[in-house]
Design a protein around this motif. Structure first.
Motif, short mmCIF file in Angstrom:
data_model
loop_
_atom_site.label_atom_id
_atom_site.label_comp_id
_atom_site.label_asym_id
_atom_site.label_seq_id
_atom_site.Cartn_x
_atom_site.Cartn_y
_atom_site.Cartn_z
N ASN A 1 79.02 30.44 33.75
CA ASN A 1 78.77 31.75 34.36
C ASN A 1 77.28 32.08 34.39
N ASN A 2 76.47 31.20 34.98
CA ASN A 2 75.04 31.47 35.07
C ASN A 2 74.47 30.96 36.38
N ILE A 3 73.40 31.61 36.82
CA ILE A 3 72.82 31.35 38.14
C ILE A 3 72.27 29.93 38.25
N LYS A 4 71.63 29.44 37.20
CA LYS A 4 71.01 28.11 37.28
C LYS A 4 72.07 27.01 37.46
N TYR A 5 73.20 27.18 36.79
CA TYR A 5 74.29 26.22 36.96
C TYR A 5 74.83 26.29 38.39
N LEU A 6 74.96 27.50 38.92
CA LEU A 6 75.42 27.68 40.29
C LEU A 6 74.47 27.01 41.28
N GLU A 7 73.17 27.23 41.12
CA GLU A 7 72.18 26.64 42.03
C GLU A 7 72.22 25.11 41.96
N ALA A 8 72.36 24.59 40.74
CA ALA A 8 72.43 23.13 40.58
C ALA A 8 73.70 22.57 41.23
N SER A 9 74.80 23.32 41.16
CA SER A 9 76.07 22.87 41.75
C SER A 9 75.99 22.84 43.28
N ILE A 10 75.33 23.84 43.86
CA ILE A 10 75.15 23.87 45.32
C ILE A 10 74.28 22.71 45.78
N GLU A 11 73.21 22.46 45.02
CA GLU A 11 72.31 21.34 45.34
C GLU A 11 73.06 20.02 45.29
N LEU A 12 73.90 19.85 44.27
CA LEU A 12 74.69 18.63 44.12
C LEU A 12 75.63 18.44 45.31
N ALA A 13 76.27 19.53 45.74
CA ALA A 13 77.19 19.45 46.87
C ALA A 13 76.49 18.93 48.12
N GLU A 14 75.27 19.43 48.36
CA GLU A 14 74.51 18.99 49.55
C GLU A 14 74.11 17.52 49.43
N ILE A 15 73.66 17.13 48.25
CA ILE A 15 73.22 15.74 48.07
C ILE A 15 74.39 14.76 48.18
N GLN A 16 75.57 15.19 47.72
CA GLN A 16 76.77 14.35 47.90
C GLN A 16 77.00 14.07 49.38
N ALA A 17 76.84 15.08 50.22
CA ALA A 17 77.02 14.91 51.67
C ALA A 17 75.95 13.99 52.25
N LEU A 18 74.71 14.15 51.80
CA LEU A 18 73.62 13.31 52.29
C LEU A 18 73.84 11.85 51.92
N ASN A 19 74.58 11.62 50.83
CA ASN A 19 74.92 10.27 50.41
C ASN A 19 76.16 9.73 51.12
N GLY A 20 76.78 10.56 51.94
CA GLY A 20 77.98 10.12 52.67
C GLY A 20 79.27 10.36 51.93
N ASN A 21 79.21 11.03 50.77
CA ASN A 21 80.41 11.31 49.98
C ASN A 21 81.01 12.65 50.43
N ILE A 22 81.61 12.66 51.60
CA ILE A 22 82.03 13.92 52.22
C ILE A 22 83.11 14.64 51.41
N ASP A 23 84.11 13.91 50.91
CA ASP A 23 85.18 14.54 50.13
C ASP A 23 84.63 15.19 48.86
N LYS A 24 83.76 14.46 48.17
CA LYS A 24 83.16 15.01 46.94
C LYS A 24 82.27 16.20 47.26
N SER A 25 81.59 16.11 48.41
CA SER A 25 80.71 17.22 48.82
C SER A 25 81.53 18.48 49.09
N LEU A 26 82.63 18.34 49.83
CA LEU A 26 83.48 19.50 50.13
C LEU A 26 84.06 20.11 48.86
N GLU A 27 84.47 19.23 47.95
CA GLU A 27 85.01 19.72 46.68
C GLU A 27 83.94 20.50 45.91
#
Length: 418
Positions: free
Chosen positions: A356-382
């Motif tokens: 329940n903190n902003i920094k964890y949220l920001e890191a999670s959003i960044e991870l989602a985008e990088i997953q997509a850039l790596n071609g891991n679409i299912d993991k990115s959507l999740e």
């Protein structure tokens, strides 16, 4: 609740009000507050108060409804319209402000309560007026670090914090600090306010407070932690504000000053070394000078490799550096390495402060985008899906900039939820 209504059939209005007051309050209300809010005779109040006493909890002389089921029943029965909720919240706020005027200032607990109730009442104009009183805002961060950001997110698009926390206003706030009162408590108040301004991206205001703090620290101030380290950190924060504002020349002038003062290029102090070169790398990345950014990152990588054990005692400093490395590798197209680093940051932010903190949220959003850039679409959507619900949990659904950020990133990546 029905039993109480039966017992107080003739005074149902007062019963409804006292229970409503006790259910909306965040920190609790004192007995005298409730008496003044109800505006009835002392005898009638005492009978009513004693009758509900078994249903409420006492927090060091402040009372509120503790049972979530009873609280929910009160909300559904008495506060089921926007007008009724607004009325109850604003009556507490006005009484709190009135008491604050008689004692010259709101205390920290009252400031926290006032902000919370104004947010709950959905009165944006009143909330905005409250947030223009800088001394009250300074109190907020010590009670709930997320709320100040949450309040301004509600007002985003309607009011601009840069219009409130102007250089002139902050200079006035600074001049109100009595010289004889300088010390740890006052410094932390201002530093906490400075951090909140950075969180809502009010960098001009944050920069002005950093400038004030640097002067403040030179004036024989007595604080309970190392003065030189504090000066160094405040200079770094000033550099960071200049970088975010695109004032790269000012940022580099301060970089040169710090190097001359602490000889940071040749220092054996890895802690200072990492902080210093992280800022240099960030400035070069923002300038799109990736070659020089790579040179700064290389210096830190070498040190981190040679002093691996020391890195464990400087976790926050090292994590800030890793975030800059993620940004750099993402921009130059090294998505696989960026993903590896991003997974590490998400794990560390979760361990540091929970979910329940902003920094964890920001890191999670960044991870989602990088997953997509790596071609891991299912993991990115999740990851985007989880981040979306985490953002709602932390900051709510109304005017939440993180939800807008997620939607924008997904649109740019041509992604969408089913």
């Amino acid at each position: 609740l029905e039993d109480l209504e039966h017992d107080f059939a003739e005074d149902k209005k007062y019963l409804q009000e006292i229970l409503s007051f006790l259910s909306v309050t965040k920190n609790g209300l004192r007995e005298i507050d409730l008496f003044e809010l109800l505006n009835t005779s002392r005898i009638k109040f005492n009978i009513l108060f004693n009758s509900v006493l078994s249903e409420i909890e006492n927090y060091s002389g402040r009372y509120k409804i503790g049972n979530i089921y009873f609280k929910d029943a009160i909300t559904k029965r008495y506060l089921n319209s926007e007008n009724s909720l607004d009325d109850i919240c604003k009556r507490i706020v006005l009484k709190t402000i009135e008491r604050g005027k008689t004692t010259d200032t709101l205390v920290e607990l009252d400031a926290d309560e006032t902000g919370y109730l104004l947010y709950k009442s959905n009165d944006d104009e009143f909330l905005y007026d409250f947030l223009t009183h800088l001394q009250s805002v300074v109190f907020l961060y010590s009670y709930d670090p997320v709320l100040f950001v949450k309040y301004w997110n509600r007002l985003k698009g309607k009011y601009n914090p840069e219009d409130v926390y102007t250089i002139e206003n902050i200079e006035q706030l600074s001049s109100d600090l009595n010289h004889e009162k300088k010390g740890t408590y006052d410094f932390l108040n201002y530093y906490g306010f400075f951090e909140k301004l950075k969180e809502i991206k009010c960098y001009n205001g944050a920069k002005k407070i950093a400038e004030f703090l640097l002067v403040y620290l030179e004036d024989d101030v007595k604080i309970s932690f190392d003065l030189e380290t504090t000066k160094f950190w405040t200079n770094i924060e000033y550099i960071d504000c200049c970088t975010e504002l695109g004032e790269y020349n000012l940022a580099f002038d301060k970089i040169v000053y710090l190097n001359e003062k602490y000889n940071l290029v040749d220092t054996e102090d890895g802690y200072l070394n990492i902080i210093f070169y992280t800022q240099i790398a960030k400035i070069h990345i923002y300038e799109k000078n990736y070659e020089k950014a790579a040179d700064a990152i290389y210096v830190i990588d070498n040190y981190a490799f040679e002093h691996e054990e020391e890195m464990n005692t400087s976790a926050k400093v090292f994590l800030d550096f890793v975030k800059i490395k993620i940004l750099y590798n993402k921009l130059i197209g090294y998505y696989e390495y960026a993903l590896e680093l991003s997974l590490f940051v998400v794990e560390q932010e979760l361990l540091a402060d929970g979910s329940n903190n902003i920094k964890y949220l920001e890191a999670s959003i960044e991870l989602a985008e990088i997953q997509a850039l790596n071609g891991n679409i299912d993991k990115s959507l999740e990851a985007f899906y989880n981040s979306f619900h985490l953002a709602e949990q932390i900051l709510g659904e109304v005017k939440n900039p993180y939800l807008d950020d997620i939607n924008k990133r997904m649109k740019d990546l041509n992604l969408a939820f089913d």
